[in-house]
Design a protein around this motif. Structure first.
Motif, PDB file in Angstrom:
ATOM      1  N   CYS A 185     -31.943 -20.206  30.778  1.00  0.00           N
ATOM      2  CA  CYS A 185     -31.155 -20.640  29.675  1.00  0.00           C
ATOM      3  C   CYS A 185     -30.739 -19.711  28.709  1.00  0.00           C
ATOM      4  CB  CYS A 185     -31.802 -21.822  29.086  1.00  0.00           C
ATOM      5  SG  CYS A 185     -33.518 -21.203  28.340  1.00  0.00           S
ATOM      6  N   LEU A 186     -29.631 -20.103  27.600  1.00  0.00           N
ATOM      7  CA  LEU A 186     -29.452 -19.234  26.680  1.00  0.00           C
ATOM      8  C   LEU A 186     -30.490 -19.382  25.228  1.00  0.00           C
ATOM      9  CD1 LEU A 186     -25.603 -19.274  26.409  1.00  0.00           C
ATOM     10  CD2 LEU A 186     -27.212 -17.762  27.697  1.00  0.00           C
ATOM     11  N   GLY A 187     -31.081 -18.381  24.956  1.00  0.00           N
ATOM     12  CA  GLY A 187     -32.097 -18.480  24.261  1.00  0.00           C
ATOM     13  C   GLY A 187     -31.608 -19.334  22.678  1.00  0.00           C
ATOM     14  N   ASP A 188     -30.353 -19.178  22.457  1.00  0.00           N
ATOM     15  CA  ASP A 188     -29.924 -19.854  21.279  1.00  0.00           C
ATOM     16  C   ASP A 188     -28.826 -21.105  21.621  1.00  0.00           C
ATOM     17  OD1 ASP A 188     -28.832 -16.542  20.643  1.00  0.00           O
ATOM     18  OD2 ASP A 188     -30.076 -17.572  19.096  1.00  0.00           O
ATOM     19  N   GLY A 189     -29.323 -21.659  22.783  1.00  0.00           N
ATOM     20  CA  GLY A 189     -28.391 -22.887  23.079  1.00  0.00           C
ATOM     21  C   GLY A 189     -27.163 -22.738  23.470  1.00  0.00           C
ATOM     22  N   GLU A 190     -26.259 -23.710  23.763  1.00  0.00           N
ATOM     23  CA  GLU A 190     -24.863 -23.512  24.255  1.00  0.00           C
ATOM     24  C   GLU A 190     -24.142 -24.172  23.201  1.00  0.00           C
ATOM     25  OE1 GLU A 190     -24.084 -24.424  28.324  1.00  0.00           O
ATOM     26  OE2 GLU A 190     -25.713 -23.376  29.214  1.00  0.00           O
ATOM     27  N   GLY A 191     -22.805 -23.697  23.186  1.00  0.00           N
ATOM     28  CA  GLY A 191     -21.707 -24.189  22.356  1.00  0.00           C
ATOM     29  C   GLY A 191     -20.693 -24.572  23.383  1.00  0.00           C
ATOM     30  N   CYS A 192     -19.819 -25.319  22.774  1.00  0.00           N
ATOM     31  CA  CYS A 192     -18.414 -25.793  23.603  1.00  0.00           C
ATOM     32  C   CYS A 192     -17.363 -25.899  22.772  1.00  0.00           C
ATOM     33  CB  CYS A 192     -18.867 -27.105  24.487  1.00  0.00           C
ATOM     34  SG  CYS A 192     -17.538 -27.710  25.417  1.00  0.00           S
ATOM     35  N   LEU A 193     -16.284 -25.682  23.190  1.00  0.00           N
ATOM     36  CA  LEU A 193     -14.996 -25.642  22.187  1.00  0.00           C
ATOM     37  C   LEU A 193     -14.597 -26.991  22.264  1.00  0.00           C
ATOM     38  CD1 LEU A 193     -13.179 -22.705  23.952  1.00  0.00           C
ATOM     39  CD2 LEU A 193     -13.973 -22.738  21.658  1.00  0.00           C
ATOM     40  N   SER A 194     -15.214 -28.167  22.970  1.00  0.00           N
ATOM     41  CA  SER A 194     -14.707 -29.515  22.823  1.00  0.00           C
ATOM     42  C   SER A 194     -15.933 -30.147  21.925  1.00  0.00           C
ATOM     43  CB  SER A 194     -14.618 -30.154  24.364  1.00  0.00           C
ATOM     44  OG  SER A 194     -13.457 -29.667  24.913  1.00  0.00           O
ATOM     45  N   VAL A 195     -16.854 -29.426  21.573  1.00  0.00           N
ATOM     46  CA  VAL A 195     -18.172 -30.059  20.738  1.00  0.00           C
ATOM     47  C   VAL A 195     -18.085 -29.649  19.206  1.00  0.00           C
ATOM     48  CG1 VAL A 195     -20.464 -30.420  20.794  1.00  0.00           C
ATOM     49  CG2 VAL A 195     -19.273 -30.443  23.029  1.00  0.00           C
ATOM     50  N   ASP A 196     -17.582 -30.149  18.377  1.00  0.00           N
ATOM     51  CA  ASP A 196     -17.589 -29.810  16.964  1.00  0.00           C
ATOM     52  C   ASP A 196     -18.911 -29.843  16.350  1.00  0.00           C
ATOM     53  OD1 ASP A 196     -14.192 -30.862  16.759  1.00  0.00           O
ATOM     54  OD2 ASP A 196     -14.904 -28.796  17.435  1.00  0.00           O
ATOM     55  N   ARG A 197     -20.108 -29.642  17.019  1.00  0.00           N
ATOM     56  CA  ARG A 197     -21.340 -29.740  16.434  1.00  0.00           C
ATOM     57  C   ARG A 197     -22.342 -29.157  17.057  1.00  0.00           C
ATOM     58  NH1 ARG A 197     -24.265 -34.358  19.312  1.00  0.00           N
ATOM     59  NH2 ARG A 197     -22.699 -34.796  20.814  1.00  0.00           N
ATOM     60  N   ASP A 198     -23.353 -28.631  16.169  1.00  0.00           N
ATOM     61  CA  ASP A 198     -24.382 -27.756  17.038  1.00  0.00           C
ATOM     62  C   ASP A 198     -25.489 -28.792  17.622  1.00  0.00           C
ATOM     63  OD1 ASP A 198     -25.932 -24.867  15.558  1.00  0.00           O
ATOM     64  OD2 ASP A 198     -24.158 -25.056  16.905  1.00  0.00           O
ATOM     65  N   VAL A 199     -25.549 -28.479  19.043  1.00  0.00           N
ATOM     66  CA  VAL A 199     -26.428 -29.417  19.674  1.00  0.00           C
ATOM     67  C   VAL A 199     -27.720 -28.493  19.907  1.00  0.00           C
ATOM     68  CG1 VAL A 199     -26.914 -31.057  21.536  1.00  0.00           C
ATOM     69  CG2 VAL A 199     -24.736 -30.937  20.521  1.00  0.00           C
ATOM     70  N   PRO A 200     -28.743 -28.641  19.441  1.00  0.00           N
ATOM     71  CA  PRO A 200     -29.941 -27.621  19.780  1.00  0.00           C
ATOM     72  C   PRO A 200     -30.610 -28.090  20.824  1.00  0.00           C
ATOM     73  CG  PRO A 200     -30.414 -29.103  17.861  1.00  0.00           C
ATOM     74  CD  PRO A 200     -29.073 -29.401  18.102  1.00  0.00           C
ATOM     75  N   GLY A 201     -31.189 -27.086  21.581  1.00  0.00           N
ATOM     76  CA  GLY A 201     -31.856 -27.176  22.739  1.00  0.00           C
ATOM     77  C   GLY A 201     -31.436 -26.400  23.928  1.00  0.00           C
ATOM     78  N   TYR A 202     -32.657 -26.298  24.749  1.00  0.00           N
ATOM     79  CA  TYR A 202     -32.232 -25.170  26.048  1.00  0.00           C
ATOM     80  C   TYR A 202     -31.616 -25.987  26.901  1.00  0.00           C
ATOM     81  CZ  TYR A 202     -35.695 -22.098  23.999  1.00  0.00           C
ATOM     82  OH  TYR A 202     -36.521 -21.228  23.319  1.00  0.00           O
ATOM     83  N   VAL A 203     -30.545 -25.150  27.559  1.00  0.00           N
ATOM     84  CA  VAL A 203     -29.956 -25.961  28.935  1.00  0.00           C
ATOM     85  C   VAL A 203     -30.112 -24.975  30.142  1.00  0.00           C
ATOM     86  CG1 VAL A 203     -27.488 -26.303  29.662  1.00  0.00           C
ATOM     87  CG2 VAL A 203     -27.757 -26.521  27.192  1.00  0.00           C
ATOM     88  N   ILE A 204     -31.057 -25.799  30.783  1.00  0.00           N
ATOM     89  CA  ILE A 204     -31.899 -24.775  32.082  1.00  0.00           C
ATOM     90  C   ILE A 204     -30.791 -25.180  33.209  1.00  0.00           C
ATOM     91  CG2 ILE A 204     -33.633 -24.541  33.300  1.00  0.00           C
ATOM     92  CD1 ILE A 204     -35.369 -25.798  30.962  1.00  0.00           C
ATOM     93  N   ARG A 205     -30.762 -23.933  33.493  1.00  0.00           N
ATOM     94  CA  ARG A 205     -29.534 -23.843  34.836  1.00  0.00           C
ATOM     95  C   ARG A 205     -30.228 -22.937  35.874  1.00  0.00           C
ATOM     96  NH1 ARG A 205     -24.432 -26.186  33.375  1.00  0.00           N
ATOM     97  NH2 ARG A 205     -24.235 -26.148  30.860  1.00  0.00           N
ATOM     98  N   PRO A 206     -29.812 -22.880  37.062  1.00  0.00           N
ATOM     99  CA  PRO A 206     -30.045 -21.754  38.061  1.00  0.00           C
ATOM    100  C   PRO A 206     -29.543 -20.342  37.438  1.00  0.00           C
ATOM    101  CG  PRO A 206     -29.136 -23.483  39.399  1.00  0.00           C
ATOM    102  CD  PRO A 206     -28.988 -23.838  37.961  1.00  0.00           C
ATOM    103  N   ALA A 207     -30.444 -19.441  37.569  1.00  0.00           N
ATOM    104  CA  ALA A 207     -30.129 -18.152  36.914  1.00  0.00           C
ATOM    105  C   ALA A 207     -29.163 -17.423  37.779  1.00  0.00           C
ATOM    106  CB  ALA A 207     -31.592 -17.315  37.045  1.00  0.00           C
ATOM    107  N   ARG A 208     -29.026 -17.521  39.038  1.00  0.00           N
ATOM    108  CA  ARG A 208     -28.174 -16.743  39.761  1.00  0.00           C
ATOM    109  C   ARG A 208     -27.393 -17.859  41.026  1.00  0.00           C
ATOM    110  NH1 ARG A 208     -32.687 -14.347  39.656  1.00  0.00           N
ATOM    111  NH2 ARG A 208     -33.344 -15.358  41.540  1.00  0.00           N
ATOM    112  N   ILE A 209     -26.044 -17.834  40.966  1.00  0.00           N
ATOM    113  CA  ILE A 209     -25.151 -18.640  41.705  1.00  0.00           C
ATOM    114  C   ILE A 209     -24.264 -17.874  42.318  1.00  0.00           C
ATOM    115  CG2 ILE A 209     -25.306 -20.580  40.011  1.00  0.00           C
ATOM    116  CD1 ILE A 209     -22.363 -19.948  39.030  1.00  0.00           C
ATOM    117  N   THR A 210     -23.726 -18.573  43.610  1.00  0.00           N
ATOM    118  CA  THR A 210     -22.557 -18.110  44.542  1.00  0.00           C
ATOM    119  C   THR A 210     -21.796 -18.826  44.335  1.00  0.00           C
ATOM    120  OG1 THR A 210     -24.087 -16.777  45.913  1.00  0.00           O
ATOM    121  CG2 THR A 210     -21.781 -17.125  46.538  1.00  0.00           C
ATOM    122  N   VAL A 211     -20.274 -18.539  43.684  1.00  0.00           N
ATOM    123  CA  VAL A 211     -19.112 -19.428  43.708  1.00  0.00           C
ATOM    124  C   VAL A 211     -18.092 -19.105  44.549  1.00  0.00           C
ATOM    125  CG1 VAL A 211     -17.225 -20.099  42.252  1.00  0.00           C
ATOM    126  CG2 VAL A 211     -19.657 -19.607  41.162  1.00  0.00           C
TER     127      VAL A 211
END
Ligand SMILES: CNC(=O)c1cccc(C)c1Nc1nc(N2CCN(c3ccccc3Cl)CC2)nc(N2CSC[C@H]2C(=O)NC)n1
Ligand code: NI
Length: 187
Positions: free
Chosen positions: A107-133
């Motif tokens: 996860c990002l230590g500073d949390g995630e931001g999104c261009l469609s979200v005009d507010r800070d939403v604190p918290g860890y967004v835990i995701r797989p560390a490695r992916i194949t796309v």
């Protein structure tokens, strides 16, 4: 060119829809859209242009954020190594699909931001560390690319947008900063 007024914000129904796969061969429209999405990210990362155009900085953008429910994402992850100025990732991905992922999470230590979200939403967004796309590129070639750490987080955030998922859907409501064992915190 794309500016912030073209980006829909949370509450707009398209952000919660499942986007449609694009057809091949790619239409001129879909190729041009991908190029414009990359151009937006470039402008958003350029201090002069970002100020001129009042753009928020972003490293990823998904077509649904432009009210276009198509499975198209653009990713532009700049290098942080002055020796190698080339971007880490500069790609438009059509019909991206995560075909495998690590058990290990990050996860990002500073949390995630999104261009469609005009507010800070604190918290860890835990995701797989490695992916194949698996995806198709603008030239119509089928590609398979592995991503890890920050790049993997960004790709997953953007692929989520194609499935109507917002980053804060993943945040633990009881304890937003709860960490499971072995989660890599990326600073
Ligand atoms: C709430 N805390 C925070 O937001 C947050 C807070 C601090 C650090 C981080 C790391 C945070 N998190 C976060 N920072 C980013 N950027 C850092 C700034 N940068 C950028 C900005 C200007 C020029 C060039 C660039 Cl490169 C653009 C990218 N981007 C994302 N995400 C989540 S995955 C998709 C990606 C995205 O593009 N979002 C719009 N998260
Ligand atoms: Ni987003």
């Amino acid at each position: 060119m794309i500016t912030m007024k073209d980006i829909i914000r949370e509450g707009h129904p398209i952000l919660r829809e499942t986007a449609q796969p694009v057809a091949f061969p790619l239409s001129e429209e879909d190729i041009t859209l991908g190029q414009k999405m990359l151009e937006f990210l470039e402008n958003s990362q350029d201090p002069v242009k970002a100020e001129e155009l009042a753009l928020r900085g972003g490293v990823g953008l998904a077509a649904p954020q432009l009210a276009i429910p198509k499975r198209i994402i653009a990713v532009l992850i700049p290098s942080n190594d002055p020796e190698k100025p080339e971007p880490v990732v500069r790609e438009v991905l059509y019909n991206p699909k995560i075909v495998s992922h690590s058990v290990q999470e990050a996860c990002l230590g500073d949390g995630e931001g999104c261009l469609s979200v005009d507010r800070d939403v604190p918290g860890y967004v835990i995701r797989p560390a490695r992916i194949t796309v698996a995806y198709t590129n603008a030239a119509g070639e089928s590609k398979k690319m592995r991503f890890k750490n920050y790049s993997a987080i960004v790709l997953q955030h953007e692929v989520d947008h194609l499935n109507g998922i917002m980053f804060y859907d993943h945040i633990n409501t009881d304890n937003p900063f709860a960490l499971r064992p072995d989660v890599l915190v990326i600073e």
